[in-house]
Design a protein around this motif. Structure first.
Motif, short mmCIF file in Angstrom:
data_model
loop_
_atom_site.label_atom_id
_atom_site.label_comp_id
_atom_site.label_asym_id
_atom_site.label_seq_id
_atom_site.Cartn_x
_atom_site.Cartn_y
_atom_site.Cartn_z
N HIS A 156 0.82 -1.23 0.00
CA HIS A 156 0.00 0.00 0.00
C HIS A 156 0.84 1.26 0.00
CE1 HIS A 156 -2.68 -3.14 1.66
NE2 HIS A 156 -3.59 -2.52 0.92
N ARG A 157 1.93 1.19 -0.71
CA ARG A 157 2.87 2.32 -0.72
C ARG A 157 2.20 3.65 -1.06
NH1 ARG A 157 8.43 0.62 -1.36
NH2 ARG A 157 8.89 2.79 -1.82
N GLN A 158 1.46 3.61 -2.14
CA GLN A 158 0.88 4.87 -2.62
C GLN A 158 -0.05 5.49 -1.59
OE1 GLN A 158 -0.81 4.36 -6.52
NE2 GLN A 158 0.31 6.17 -7.25
N GLU A 159 -0.94 4.64 -1.09
CA GLU A 159 -1.93 5.10 -0.13
C GLU A 159 -1.24 5.64 1.13
OE1 GLU A 159 -3.99 1.96 1.73
OE2 GLU A 159 -5.30 3.28 2.90
N LEU A 160 -0.27 4.88 1.65
CA LEU A 160 0.36 5.26 2.92
C LEU A 160 1.30 6.46 2.77
CD1 LEU A 160 1.06 1.68 4.36
CD2 LEU A 160 -0.86 3.21 4.86
N SER A 161 1.78 6.68 1.55
CA SER A 161 2.65 7.82 1.33
C SER A 161 1.88 9.14 1.41
CB SER A 161 3.33 7.73 -0.04
OG SER A 161 4.16 6.60 -0.08
N ALA A 162 0.56 9.04 1.34
CA ALA A 162 -0.25 10.25 1.36
C ALA A 162 -0.76 10.59 2.76
CB ALA A 162 -1.44 10.09 0.40
N HIS A 212 7.32 8.65 6.04
CA HIS A 212 5.92 8.88 6.43
C HIS A 212 5.53 8.10 7.68
CE1 HIS A 212 5.02 11.05 2.71
NE2 HIS A 212 5.82 10.18 2.11
N PHE A 213 6.50 7.44 8.29
CA PHE A 213 6.18 6.60 9.45
C PHE A 213 6.90 7.06 10.72
CE2 PHE A 213 5.22 3.98 5.87
CZ PHE A 213 4.24 3.08 6.27
#
Lengths: 133, 361
Positions: free
Chosen positions: A48-54, A87-88
């Motif tokens: 879920h890279r894309q989603e979590l990067s946002a 992002h974490f």
């Protein structure tokens, strides 16, 4: 302020249930996702890279887990590319805080702190607010 | 361990070597030489229990030879043979612990025999003590590992129980349910305090003090919230005031042991006769030190108990696991923080503690 997703990584079902509920009570995060072990967590965030990067991501990672420990999970995590894991924010959790673990946590990149179980969610909330300032 | 009893004898006078060998060759395996190099080579290749050396030799003195070989062969028992009253060298060597006995030349056969026998006795008892110590160390390590993992395994489910209680306290519950939960919580806390103290006990001995800037306010707040369950929320008022300005350098882990134990004692020894338990924590900190005043209105202590508690806090005897473990841990933590602690109490009125900890910057 961007959406905050809480990721709970713990092999103990009771602690997962308790901590999810405590997060809700303290109104931490907009969404909580749970993972039964470190491998599942690493795989899932990779998917879920894309989603979590946002969004902003808070990770509560148990240290004592069968298979991959919290520290081993962090090794895998820190291999991912910086632009993504930026992002974490990671907190380790454990029922016994061993002083060696504190030392190790301080030496592990991207770990903010070790927190003792049961979680003091209001303290955690303050810590998280401190991160966002 | 080889059962062969070996003697090495180094002397530049061959006559002595012959005489010695003739005297003891039936009882011991004997290697004699006039060359220090050869003596060292023999030591390398054989397990030698007793080394004899002449003091006065052209290449090296006996004491020097012992010094040279002490690191590699610390267990071998050394006997110095002196041809004349070279008493200075002998005293020096004995004081340095390198020489067990000395023998004067010409030797008396009986004396020499007894001296050699004593040397072997000495060697074997030294080895035996070493072996026993290693065994004890091993047993102690195993015990520590066991207690540590056992307390960890006990703590994990306890933390889960306490977590569930934390969630439950926020639910709408009947008065009866709250009472029951409160009882469960009390017992869980009591067991948890004990388990955690066992963990602290073992960590205390093993870990060095780690000095870092600590936010005393955050530390105290997080500890207080840990104790805010059914029991405390309903029956206690906890008043926490922290005045701190400069960064305070200390060991947070040891502060937590002190304050945690004071809090759990205050909660455990609440005075049922009073409508509310009151705990007041006041910390004032400047660049030099932090002073914590901790007051509660629990059952307090009799003069006798207070005297015992003070003894425990100030004393120096090593406390074994069991009752009073919390006090022992407080004392050790205060000691490691180079601080001081004072306790006052009146029966029926509660306990007051004053803690002073220096800023360890």
């Amino acid at each position: 302020m961007s959406k905050v997703i809480i990721h709970l990584v713990d092999d103990n079902d009771i602690d997962i249930a308790v901590n999810s509920k405590l997060m809700k009570l303290a109104q931490i995060g907009d969404e909580t996702r749970v993972y039964g072990n470190g491998r599942k967590f690493i795989d899932a965030i990779g998917e879920h890279r894309q989603e979590l990067s946002a969004v902003s991501n808070i990770v509560l990672l148990d240290i004592m887990m069968p298979g991959m420990t919290g520290f081993e999970t962090m090794e895998e995590f820190n291999k991912m590319d910086t632009s993504f894991i930026d992002h974490f924010d990671v907190f380790l959790i454990s029922s016994t805080i061993d002083r060696n673990d504190i030392k190790r946590a301080e030496d592990t990149p991207r770990v903010h702190k070790i927190l003792e179980k049961p979680l003091d969610v209001y303290f955690l909330k303050k810590l998280i607010e401190g991160l966002q300032d | 361990m080889s059962e062969i009893k070996r003697i090495l004898y180094l002397d530049d006078e061959e006559n002595n070597l012959f005489a010695f060998k003739a005297l003891f060759r039936r009882d011991y395996e004997i290697f004699t030489t006039t060359s220090p190099q050869e003596a060292v080579r023999y030591l390398n290749e054989n397990e030698v229990q007793v080394i004899l050396s002449d003091q006065k030799m052209p290449e090296i003195s006996g004491v020097e030879f012992f010094e040279l070989t002490i690191t590699d062969y610390p267990d071998a028992v050394r006997v110095l043979v002196t041809g004349y009253a070279d008493i200075e060298a002998v005293i020096d060597a004995i004081n340095k612990g390198q020489v067990y006995r000395y023998v004067t030349k010409p030797w008396d056969e009986n004396d020499l025999r007894i001296c050699i026998e004593n040397s072997f006795d000495r060697y074997f008892s030294k080895i035996e003590i070493k072996r026993k110590n290693a065994e004890l160390q091993e047993l102690n390590d195993q015990l520590q590992k066991f207690i540590y993992s056992a307390s960890h395994d006990m703590r994990a489910p306890l933390a889960s129980i306490k977590g569930v209680l934390k969630v439950a306290v926020s639910e709408e519950l009947s008065q009866k349910a709250r009472e029951y939960f409160s009882l469960i919580e009390k017992s869980a806390n009591r067991l948890d305090d004990y388990v955690q103290n066992i963990i602290h006990y073992y960590q205390n001995a093993q870990t060095e003090t780690s000095i870092k800037p600590v936010d005393l306010k955050a530390m105290a707040e997080s500890l207080v919230t840990q104790y805010q369950g059914f029991d405390v929320l309903e029956k206690f008022s906890i008043d926490l005031e922290v005045l701190s300005s400069t960064p305070f350098y200390t060991d947070e882990y040891r502060w937590r042991i002190i304050l945690g134990n004071l809090l759990s004692n205050a909660i455990r020894y609440r005075d049922q006769a009073k409508s509310q338990g009151i705990i007041k924590i006041n910390i004032i900190q400047n660049s030099e030190k932090a002073v914590m005043r901790f007051e509660e209105n629990g059952v307090g202590m009799t003069a006798d108990t207070l005297a015992q508690v003070r003894d425990m806090l100030q004393g120096s005897e090593r406390k074994t696991l069991g009752s009073g473990l919390g006090l022992y841990l407080i004392r050790e933590a205060v000691r490691r923080l180079s601080g001081s602690i004072k306790m006052d109490s009146t029966q029926g009125e509660g306990v007051a503690v004053t803690l002073e900890i220096p800023n360890l910057q």
